[in-house]
Design a protein around this motif. Structure first.
Motif, PDB file in Angstrom:
ATOM      1  N   TYR A 132      12.310  -4.052  -4.257  1.00  0.00           N
ATOM      2  CA  TYR A 132      12.304  -4.311  -2.811  1.00  0.00           C
ATOM      3  C   TYR A 132      10.949  -4.785  -2.289  1.00  0.00           C
ATOM      4  O   TYR A 132      10.878  -5.469  -1.264  1.00  0.00           O
ATOM      5  CB  TYR A 132      12.667  -3.037  -2.035  1.00  0.00           C
ATOM      6  CG  TYR A 132      14.100  -2.606  -2.120  1.00  0.00           C
ATOM      7  CD1 TYR A 132      15.143  -3.452  -1.749  1.00  0.00           C
ATOM      8  CD2 TYR A 132      14.423  -1.309  -2.544  1.00  0.00           C
ATOM      9  CE1 TYR A 132      16.464  -3.040  -1.828  1.00  0.00           C
ATOM     10  CE2 TYR A 132      15.742  -0.887  -2.609  1.00  0.00           C
ATOM     11  CZ  TYR A 132      16.761  -1.752  -2.249  1.00  0.00           C
ATOM     12  OH  TYR A 132      18.060  -1.320  -2.321  1.00  0.00           O
ATOM     13  N   GLY A 133       9.880  -4.380  -2.942  1.00  0.00           N
ATOM     14  CA  GLY A 133       8.555  -4.567  -2.366  1.00  0.00           C
ATOM     15  C   GLY A 133       7.945  -5.923  -2.622  1.00  0.00           C
ATOM     16  O   GLY A 133       8.360  -6.671  -3.512  1.00  0.00           O
ATOM     17  N   LYS A 134       6.943  -6.227  -1.810  1.00  0.00           N
ATOM     18  CA  LYS A 134       6.125  -7.423  -1.998  1.00  0.00           C
ATOM     19  C   LYS A 134       4.719  -7.137  -1.494  1.00  0.00           C
ATOM     20  O   LYS A 134       4.500  -6.174  -0.745  1.00  0.00           O
ATOM     21  CB  LYS A 134       6.720  -8.626  -1.260  1.00  0.00           C
ATOM     22  CG  LYS A 134       6.786  -8.475   0.256  1.00  0.00           C
ATOM     23  CD  LYS A 134       7.348  -9.724   0.902  1.00  0.00           C
ATOM     24  CE  LYS A 134       7.481  -9.576   2.421  1.00  0.00           C
ATOM     25  NZ  LYS A 134       6.180  -9.338   3.081  1.00  0.00           N
ATOM     26  N   GLU A 135       3.795  -7.954  -1.920  1.00  0.00           N
ATOM     27  CA  GLU A 135       2.414  -7.778  -1.477  1.00  0.00           C
ATOM     28  C   GLU A 135       2.351  -7.800   0.048  1.00  0.00           C
ATOM     29  O   GLU A 135       2.982  -8.626   0.701  1.00  0.00           O
ATOM     30  CB  GLU A 135       1.531  -8.889  -2.046  1.00  0.00           C
ATOM     31  CG  GLU A 135       0.057  -8.714  -1.743  1.00  0.00           C
ATOM     32  CD  GLU A 135      -0.819  -9.744  -2.432  1.00  0.00           C
ATOM     33  OE1 GLU A 135      -2.041  -9.714  -2.197  1.00  0.00           O
ATOM     34  OE2 GLU A 135      -0.278 -10.564  -3.201  1.00  0.00           O
ATOM     35  N   GLY A 136       1.612  -6.875   0.607  1.00  0.00           N
ATOM     36  CA  GLY A 136       1.498  -6.770   2.059  1.00  0.00           C
ATOM     37  C   GLY A 136       2.380  -5.703   2.663  1.00  0.00           C
ATOM     38  O   GLY A 136       2.212  -5.353   3.835  1.00  0.00           O
ATOM     39  N   ASP A 137       3.343  -5.193   1.882  1.00  0.00           N
ATOM     40  CA  ASP A 137       4.164  -4.077   2.347  1.00  0.00           C
ATOM     41  C   ASP A 137       3.351  -2.782   2.284  1.00  0.00           C
ATOM     42  O   ASP A 137       2.216  -2.762   1.787  1.00  0.00           O
ATOM     43  CB  ASP A 137       5.413  -3.922   1.474  1.00  0.00           C
ATOM     44  CG  ASP A 137       6.428  -5.040   1.685  1.00  0.00           C
ATOM     45  OD1 ASP A 137       6.343  -5.741   2.709  1.00  0.00           O
ATOM     46  OD2 ASP A 137       7.302  -5.209   0.818  1.00  0.00           O
ATOM     47  N   VAL A 138       3.957  -1.697   2.762  1.00  0.00           N
ATOM     48  CA  VAL A 138       3.330  -0.377   2.686  1.00  0.00           C
ATOM     49  C   VAL A 138       4.318   0.602   2.067  1.00  0.00           C
ATOM     50  O   VAL A 138       5.507   0.589   2.411  1.00  0.00           O
ATOM     51  CB  VAL A 138       2.905   0.128   4.081  1.00  0.00           C
ATOM     52  CG1 VAL A 138       2.374   1.562   3.998  1.00  0.00           C
ATOM     53  CG2 VAL A 138       1.847  -0.783   4.693  1.00  0.00           C
ATOM     54  N   PHE A 139       3.834   1.426   1.157  1.00  0.00           N
ATOM     55  CA  PHE A 139       4.625   2.516   0.589  1.00  0.00           C
ATOM     56  C   PHE A 139       4.140   3.826   1.184  1.00  0.00           C
ATOM     57  O   PHE A 139       2.961   4.156   1.104  1.00  0.00           O
ATOM     58  CB  PHE A 139       4.493   2.561  -0.933  1.00  0.00           C
ATOM     59  CG  PHE A 139       5.138   3.775  -1.560  1.00  0.00           C
ATOM     60  CD1 PHE A 139       6.489   4.010  -1.404  1.00  0.00           C
ATOM     61  CD2 PHE A 139       4.383   4.690  -2.298  1.00  0.00           C
ATOM     62  CE1 PHE A 139       7.098   5.125  -1.972  1.00  0.00           C
ATOM     63  CE2 PHE A 139       4.976   5.802  -2.865  1.00  0.00           C
ATOM     64  CZ  PHE A 139       6.337   6.021  -2.706  1.00  0.00           C
ATOM     65  N   LEU A 140       5.057   4.561   1.809  1.00  0.00           N
ATOM     66  CA  LEU A 140       4.755   5.892   2.330  1.00  0.00           C
ATOM     67  C   LEU A 140       5.359   6.918   1.384  1.00  0.00           C
ATOM     68  O   LEU A 140       6.579   7.051   1.284  1.00  0.00           O
ATOM     69  CB  LEU A 140       5.326   6.065   3.735  1.00  0.00           C
ATOM     70  CG  LEU A 140       5.230   7.465   4.355  1.00  0.00           C
ATOM     71  CD1 LEU A 140       3.782   7.928   4.447  1.00  0.00           C
ATOM     72  CD2 LEU A 140       5.893   7.497   5.730  1.00  0.00           C
ATOM     73  N   GLY A 141       4.497   7.629   0.668  1.00  0.00           N
ATOM     74  CA  GLY A 141       4.942   8.687  -0.228  1.00  0.00           C
ATOM     75  C   GLY A 141       4.791  10.034   0.451  1.00  0.00           C
ATOM     76  O   GLY A 141       3.693  10.393   0.897  1.00  0.00           O
ATOM     77  N   ILE A 142       5.897  10.769   0.550  1.00  0.00           N
ATOM     78  CA  ILE A 142       5.874  12.084   1.203  1.00  0.00           C
ATOM     79  C   ILE A 142       6.051  13.145   0.122  1.00  0.00           C
ATOM     80  O   ILE A 142       7.062  13.168  -0.580  1.00  0.00           O
ATOM     81  CB  ILE A 142       7.000  12.209   2.249  1.00  0.00           C
ATOM     82  CG1 ILE A 142       6.989  11.017   3.207  1.00  0.00           C
ATOM     83  CG2 ILE A 142       6.844  13.514   3.029  1.00  0.00           C
ATOM     84  CD1 ILE A 142       8.160  10.992   4.165  1.00  0.00           C
ATOM     85  N   SER A 143       5.073  14.010  -0.005  1.00  0.00           N
ATOM     86  CA  SER A 143       5.114  15.050  -1.032  1.00  0.00           C
ATOM     87  C   SER A 143       4.302  16.236  -0.550  1.00  0.00           C
ATOM     88  O   SER A 143       3.091  16.115  -0.332  1.00  0.00           O
ATOM     89  CB  SER A 143       4.550  14.520  -2.359  1.00  0.00           C
ATOM     90  OG  SER A 143       4.397  15.561  -3.299  1.00  0.00           O
ATOM     91  N   THR A 144       4.948  17.376  -0.376  1.00  0.00           N
ATOM     92  CA  THR A 144       4.225  18.537   0.134  1.00  0.00           C
ATOM     93  C   THR A 144       3.141  18.994  -0.840  1.00  0.00           C
ATOM     94  O   THR A 144       2.084  19.463  -0.424  1.00  0.00           O
ATOM     95  CB  THR A 144       5.186  19.703   0.439  1.00  0.00           C
ATOM     96  OG1 THR A 144       5.910  20.048  -0.743  1.00  0.00           O
ATOM     97  CG2 THR A 144       6.166  19.315   1.549  1.00  0.00           C
TER      98      THR A 144
END
Length: 216
Positions: A132-144
């Motif tokens: 799904y991703g491409k350069e310029g996107d943002v990945f939000l990783g949620i991990s307690t």
């Protein structure tokens, strides 16, 4: 103008949750990463496990439709809808809402279960991010804990693709905090308490983004 707009939402957040004062600057920095991404036509990809998976879907819901303010489609698109189908187009023009594209990687059961079953259970978010991703996107990783293995695998792919990484985690931060471009480490160590503070933070971020892109 930018500072005023941010301060309005940040001040409300800190009035209601004073313990988050320690992550104020991290929230602002994360917002600026999101803003740049959306301003340049990028999208947000979000992943987490358990309660954090629910948070991923919650965030997407706030961004893909109105949160607090109307987001009508522009007049040009509304006209196209009505030209194509005067009846349905009229209703669509009235009801469609502009979106900030956000994809919760936890929501694609057929894809994720197939990959988990056929290939690698811990690489499922990484595979989706790669697809799904491409350069310029943002990945939000949620991990307690900051150490979720499937989230960490996704951060490797993100960095290889030129995708910024934002971490939303707990007090210790874990490995996620060491690789993220911005890590928001809420001042709690117990899982449910961490999650209770994640929600007002991502609501604040969504409010700021909506204010930036949809205020008339």
């Amino acid at each position: 103008m930018l500072i005023t707009r941010l301060e309005k939402h940040i001040d409300l957040l800190l009035t209601r949750y004073p313990s988050l004062e320690c992550v104020k600057q991290d929230i602002i920095e994360a917002y600026l990463v999101f803003e740049k991404c959306y301003a340049n036509g990028g999208k947000l990809l979000i992943a987490g496990n358990g309660g954090s998976a629910a948070d991923a879907e919650h965030i997407a819901a706030e961004l893909m439709k109105r949160f607090r303010m109307p987001r009508p489609v522009n007049k040009e698109f509304a006209s196209k809808l009505k030209e194509i189908d005067p009846t349905r187009g009229e209703q669509l023009a009235a009801n469609l809402e502009q979106s900030l594209m956000a994809i919760p990687l936890v929501a694609h059961e057929a894809l994720t279960t197939a990959y988990i079953n056929d290939v690698d259970g811990l690489g499922v978010f990484a595979q989706q991010l790669y697809g799904y991703g491409k350069e310029g996107d943002v990945f939000l990783g949620i991990s307690t804990s900051g150490n979720s293995k499937n989230v960490m695998s996704a951060t490797v792919v993100a960095r290889a693709m030129g995708i910024k990484v934002i971490g939303l985690t707990g007090k210790d931060g874990g490995e996620l905090a060491t690789v993220a471009d911005v890590a928001i480490k809420v001042p709690e160590s117990e899982t449910y308490m961490i999650q209770e503070l994640h929600l007002p933070i991502y609501h604040c971020l969504c409010l700021m983004l909506e204010d930036r892109f949809f205020r008339n």
